[in-house]
Design a protein around this motif. Structure first.
Motif, mmCIF file in Angstrom:
data_model
loop_
_atom_site.group_PDB
_atom_site.id
_atom_site.type_symbol
_atom_site.label_atom_id
_atom_site.label_comp_id
_atom_site.label_asym_id
_atom_site.label_seq_id
_atom_site.Cartn_x
_atom_site.Cartn_y
_atom_site.Cartn_z
ATOM 1 N N LYS A 171 31.045 -16.929 -25.671
ATOM 2 C CA LYS A 171 31.153 -17.356 -27.075
ATOM 3 C C LYS A 171 32.591 -17.254 -27.572
ATOM 4 O O LYS A 171 33.079 -18.138 -28.294
ATOM 5 C CB LYS A 171 30.233 -16.496 -27.946
ATOM 6 C CG LYS A 171 28.753 -16.738 -27.722
ATOM 7 C CD LYS A 171 27.922 -15.828 -28.623
ATOM 8 C CE LYS A 171 26.441 -16.047 -28.430
ATOM 9 N NZ LYS A 171 25.628 -15.130 -29.263
ATOM 10 N N GLU A 172 33.282 -16.198 -27.190
ATOM 11 C CA GLU A 172 34.653 -16.011 -27.639
ATOM 12 C C GLU A 172 35.567 -17.098 -27.077
ATOM 13 O O GLU A 172 36.428 -17.635 -27.790
ATOM 14 C CB GLU A 172 35.158 -14.623 -27.222
ATOM 15 C CG GLU A 172 36.543 -14.296 -27.769
ATOM 16 C CD GLU A 172 36.992 -12.891 -27.432
ATOM 17 O OE1 GLU A 172 38.158 -12.558 -27.736
ATOM 18 O OE2 GLU A 172 36.191 -12.113 -26.865
ATOM 19 N N LEU A 173 35.386 -17.438 -25.808
ATOM 20 C CA LEU A 173 36.203 -18.492 -25.218
ATOM 21 C C LEU A 173 35.892 -19.839 -25.858
ATOM 22 O O LEU A 173 36.810 -20.632 -26.138
ATOM 23 C CB LEU A 173 35.967 -18.556 -23.706
ATOM 24 C CG LEU A 173 36.747 -19.640 -22.958
ATOM 25 C CD1 LEU A 173 38.241 -19.571 -23.251
ATOM 26 C CD2 LEU A 173 36.489 -19.533 -21.456
ATOM 27 N N ALA A 174 34.628 -20.117 -26.102
ATOM 28 C CA ALA A 174 34.257 -21.376 -26.753
ATOM 29 C C ALA A 174 34.902 -21.479 -28.139
ATOM 30 O O ALA A 174 35.438 -22.530 -28.514
ATOM 31 C CB ALA A 174 32.738 -21.478 -26.860
ATOM 32 N N ASP A 175 34.860 -20.393 -28.883
ATOM 33 C CA ASP A 175 35.492 -20.381 -30.213
ATOM 34 C C ASP A 175 36.988 -20.635 -30.094
ATOM 35 O O ASP A 175 37.573 -21.388 -30.883
ATOM 36 C CB ASP A 175 35.238 -19.044 -30.906
ATOM 37 C CG ASP A 175 33.807 -18.894 -31.398
ATOM 38 O OD1 ASP A 175 33.111 -19.926 -31.521
ATOM 39 O OD2 ASP A 175 33.386 -17.755 -31.644
ATOM 40 N N ALA A 176 37.623 -20.002 -29.115
ATOM 41 C CA ALA A 176 39.070 -20.148 -28.938
ATOM 42 C C ALA A 176 39.445 -21.583 -28.588
ATOM 43 O O ALA A 176 40.548 -22.038 -28.924
ATOM 44 C CB ALA A 176 39.555 -19.195 -27.852
ATOM 45 N N LEU A 177 38.537 -22.312 -27.941
ATOM 46 C CA LEU A 177 38.795 -23.704 -27.587
ATOM 47 C C LEU A 177 38.356 -24.675 -28.675
ATOM 48 O O LEU A 177 38.415 -25.901 -28.498
ATOM 49 C CB LEU A 177 38.087 -24.046 -26.271
ATOM 50 C CG LEU A 177 38.636 -23.348 -25.022
ATOM 51 C CD1 LEU A 177 37.754 -23.654 -23.811
ATOM 52 C CD2 LEU A 177 40.078 -23.769 -24.748
ATOM 53 N N GLY A 178 37.904 -24.126 -29.805
ATOM 54 C CA GLY A 178 37.523 -24.966 -30.936
ATOM 55 C C GLY A 178 36.177 -25.640 -30.794
ATOM 56 O O GLY A 178 35.922 -26.659 -31.452
ATOM 57 N N LEU A 179 35.296 -25.090 -29.969
ATOM 58 C CA LEU A 179 33.992 -25.695 -29.739
ATOM 59 C C LEU A 179 32.970 -25.146 -30.725
ATOM 60 O O LEU A 179 32.891 -23.947 -30.953
ATOM 61 C CB LEU A 179 33.537 -25.433 -28.305
ATOM 62 C CG LEU A 179 34.450 -26.017 -27.221
ATOM 63 C CD1 LEU A 179 34.070 -25.467 -25.859
ATOM 64 C CD2 LEU A 179 34.385 -27.535 -27.228
ATOM 65 N N ARG A 180 32.164 -26.030 -31.274
ATOM 66 C CA ARG A 180 31.146 -25.646 -32.250
ATOM 67 C C ARG A 180 29.823 -26.326 -31.883
ATOM 68 O O ARG A 180 29.777 -27.284 -31.129
ATOM 69 C CB ARG A 180 31.560 -26.081 -33.659
ATOM 70 C CG ARG A 180 32.928 -25.558 -34.097
ATOM 71 C CD ARG A 180 32.888 -24.043 -34.387
ATOM 72 N NE ARG A 180 34.174 -23.560 -34.875
ATOM 73 C CZ ARG A 180 35.143 -23.099 -34.104
ATOM 74 N NH1 ARG A 180 34.976 -23.061 -32.793
ATOM 75 N NH2 ARG A 180 36.279 -22.674 -34.617
ATOM 76 N N ASP A 181 28.739 -25.818 -32.453
ATOM 77 C CA ASP A 181 27.415 -26.436 -32.324
ATOM 78 C C ASP A 181 26.974 -26.533 -30.862
ATOM 79 O O ASP A 181 26.934 -27.619 -30.260
ATOM 80 C CB ASP A 181 27.395 -27.834 -32.962
ATOM 81 C CG ASP A 181 27.756 -27.794 -34.439
ATOM 82 O OD1 ASP A 181 27.373 -26.817 -35.113
ATOM 83 O OD2 ASP A 181 28.432 -28.730 -34.909
ATOM 84 N N THR A 182 26.643 -25.398 -30.313
ATOM 85 C CA THR A 182 26.201 -25.343 -28.924
ATOM 86 C C THR A 182 24.911 -26.143 -28.715
ATOM 87 O O THR A 182 24.064 -26.248 -29.618
ATOM 88 C CB THR A 182 25.981 -23.885 -28.478
ATOM 89 O OG1 THR A 182 25.571 -23.862 -27.117
ATOM 90 C CG2 THR A 182 24.921 -23.204 -29.330
ATOM 91 N N ILE A 183 24.778 -26.715 -27.528
ATOM 92 C CA ILE A 183 23.591 -27.469 -27.138
ATOM 93 C C ILE A 183 22.862 -26.649 -26.077
ATOM 94 O O ILE A 183 23.428 -26.379 -25.015
ATOM 95 C CB ILE A 183 23.978 -28.848 -26.565
ATOM 96 C CG1 ILE A 183 24.689 -29.683 -27.636
ATOM 97 C CG2 ILE A 183 22.750 -29.589 -26.037
ATOM 98 C CD1 ILE A 183 25.316 -30.949 -27.100
ATOM 99 N N VAL A 184 21.641 -26.259 -26.359
ATOM 100 C CA VAL A 184 20.926 -25.397 -25.422
ATOM 101 C C VAL A 184 20.030 -26.182 -24.466
ATOM 102 O O VAL A 184 19.509 -25.622 -23.502
ATOM 103 C CB VAL A 184 20.091 -24.326 -26.167
ATOM 104 C CG1 VAL A 184 21.004 -23.367 -26.918
ATOM 105 C CG2 VAL A 184 19.094 -24.967 -27.110
ATOM 106 N N LYS A 185 19.852 -27.465 -24.712
ATOM 107 C CA LYS A 185 18.995 -28.254 -23.834
ATOM 108 C C LYS A 185 19.765 -28.708 -22.597
ATOM 109 O O LYS A 185 20.971 -28.918 -22.630
ATOM 110 C CB LYS A 185 18.444 -29.467 -24.583
ATOM 111 C CG LYS A 185 17.414 -29.092 -25.636
ATOM 112 C CD LYS A 185 16.765 -30.309 -26.257
ATOM 113 C CE LYS A 185 15.669 -29.873 -27.243
ATOM 114 N NZ LYS A 185 15.014 -31.033 -27.868
#
Length: 203
Positions: A171-185
């Motif tokens: 989650k921390e790396l995703a935030d650092a890369l500016g990624l939002r709205d995870t897709i779980v499917k």
């Protein structure tokens, strides 16, 4: 080992690739085409109980993979067992291609004898970058699917006792890369929904 992963849609692939390079000093490799064939068995709850059984082909690489049900609501954390059937080699001859074809068909028949049916295939073009972030190794993919668009997956492996720490790191790396709205499917579920306009429940 558990596969701890988050998936996101990518609107601008070039900008995202540049962000990964500048922040992590990681470079995506050459593209490869992956074709995943998924198998279902209603009696055993594949894949409608969140479990998956697939055969993946990537060039001269062939593997069968089991994925367990999701263990987390916010990430795609699951047990994954992948068994290589044919590993990549320098020989790209017609003989080797025939070997991969035959092995793939034999395993599909084997699954059929166990009560599985080949249900759906998903093909994507994938580029992969390997990196470290805060002492943990990550795999980042950039995936393009003809009917679905472009996605990225951020993944790390962890033993069960390390799940919470690994999840927080993803989650921390995703935030650092500016990624939002995870897709779980999964891509399988997204493909089925795109083709049928029906919601797929993978829980």
């Amino acid at each position: 080992m558990l596969e701890v992963e988050m998936k996101f849609r990518v609107e601008d692939a070039d900008a995202y690739e540049a962000r990964v390079k500048s922040f992590l000093d990681a470079v995506f490799g050459e593209p490869s085409v992956e074709c995943d064939a998924f198998f279902r068995c209603d009696a055993l709850g594949f894949p409608n109980a969140g479990k998956m059984l697939r055969i993946r082909r990537r060039g001269s690489f062939l593997a069968v993979t089991y994925k367990g049900p999701r263990l987390d609501e916010t990430t795609k954390t699951r047990e994954e067992i992948e068994l290589p059937l044919v590993v990549p080699g320098f020989d790209d001859s017609a003989i080797r291609k025939a070997l991969v074809d035959r092995t793939r068909d034999d395993w599909a028949r084997f699954f059929g004898r166990l009560g599985f049916q080949e249900a759906q295939s998903v093909e994507k073009t994938r580029r992969t970058a390997l990196c470290e972030f805060k002492g943990r190794r990550f795999t980042i993919t950039l995936d393009s699917l003809a009917e679905l668009g472009v996605f990225t997956e951020i993944e790390t492996l962890a033993p069960e006792g390390d799940l919470e720490e690994a999840r927080d790191a993803v989650k921390e790396l995703a935030d650092a890369l500016g990624l939002r709205d995870t897709i779980v499917k999964s891509y399988l579920a997204l493909a089925i929904e795109a083709q049928t306009d029906k919601t797929v429940d993978e829980k």
